[in-house]
Design a protein around this motif. Structure first.
Motif, short mmCIF file in Angstrom:
data_model
loop_
_atom_site.label_atom_id
_atom_site.label_comp_id
_atom_site.label_asym_id
_atom_site.label_seq_id
_atom_site.Cartn_x
_atom_site.Cartn_y
_atom_site.Cartn_z
N ARG A 10 0.82 -1.21 0.00
CA ARG A 10 0.00 0.00 0.00
C ARG A 10 0.86 1.26 0.00
NH1 ARG A 10 -3.23 -3.46 2.94
NH2 ARG A 10 -2.29 -2.97 4.92
N GLU A 11 1.85 1.32 0.89
CA GLU A 11 2.68 2.51 1.00
C GLU A 11 3.51 2.75 -0.25
OE1 GLU A 11 4.29 5.97 2.27
OE2 GLU A 11 2.63 4.90 3.20
N THR A 14 1.32 3.84 -3.20
CA THR A 14 0.94 5.24 -3.00
C THR A 14 2.09 6.16 -3.36
OG1 THR A 14 -0.63 4.69 -1.25
CG2 THR A 14 0.22 6.94 -1.27
N ASN A 15 3.30 5.82 -2.92
CA ASN A 15 4.46 6.66 -3.22
C ASN A 15 4.78 6.70 -4.71
OD1 ASN A 15 4.70 7.30 -0.55
ND2 ASN A 15 6.46 5.99 -0.17
N ARG A 18 2.21 9.07 -6.11
CA ARG A 18 2.27 10.42 -5.57
C ARG A 18 3.55 11.17 -5.92
NH1 ARG A 18 1.00 10.47 0.47
NH2 ARG A 18 -1.08 10.18 -0.35
N SER A 63 3.81 6.33 9.18
CA SER A 63 3.55 6.25 7.74
C SER A 63 4.85 6.44 7.00
CB SER A 63 2.54 7.33 7.34
OG SER A 63 3.07 8.60 7.60
#
Length: 124
Positions: A10-11, A14-15, A18, A63
């Motif tokens: 997930r992280e 997302t990165n 983003r 996070s």
């Protein structure tokens, strides 16, 4: 192990979305004899690290890549992140299969192979 690696996917996804504009992102999962290894790699150089940070460490406690290092560390695992060549960025998470957090979230030692099975009071 599954929950911890889910956080990594997930992280890092997302990165990638983003912080960059990659054309491709690869997610590889492998099981070795003793661990599970997850690699997330993309061709948008720098896409998986927060802006202004050379190693992807955002300094946060819950996070980002720093938070993932804490989560994986609690299981005896590790996380590395960095550039691979000129155009690739890779995050690698490794979690030992023997990792067993106790009820307080601390790493508990694996059971001894020769240990007798425990008996609960109501089973006596």
């Amino acid at each position: 192990v599954q929950a911890a690696l889910g956080w990594v996917v997930r992280e890092t996804a997302t990165n990638v979305l983003r912080h960059g504009d990659p054309r491709h992102c690869w997610i590889r999962l492998a099981r070795t004899r003793d661990a599970v290894v997850l690699e997330v790699e993309n061709d948008g150089a720098g896409a998986t690290r927060p802006l202004g940070s050379a190693d992807g460490d955002d300094g946060g406690g819950g996070s980002g890549l720093a938070g993932l290092r804490v989560r994986l560390g609690a299981l005896g695992g590790s996380l590395t992140a960095g550039a691979v060549g000129d155009d690739l960025f890779r995050v690698t998470a490794t979690v030992p299969l023997t990792a067993r957090p106790d009820t307080n979230g601390h790493l508990a030692p694996p059971p001894e192979p020769s240990a007798a099975p425990s008996v609960l009071p109501e089973e006596r």
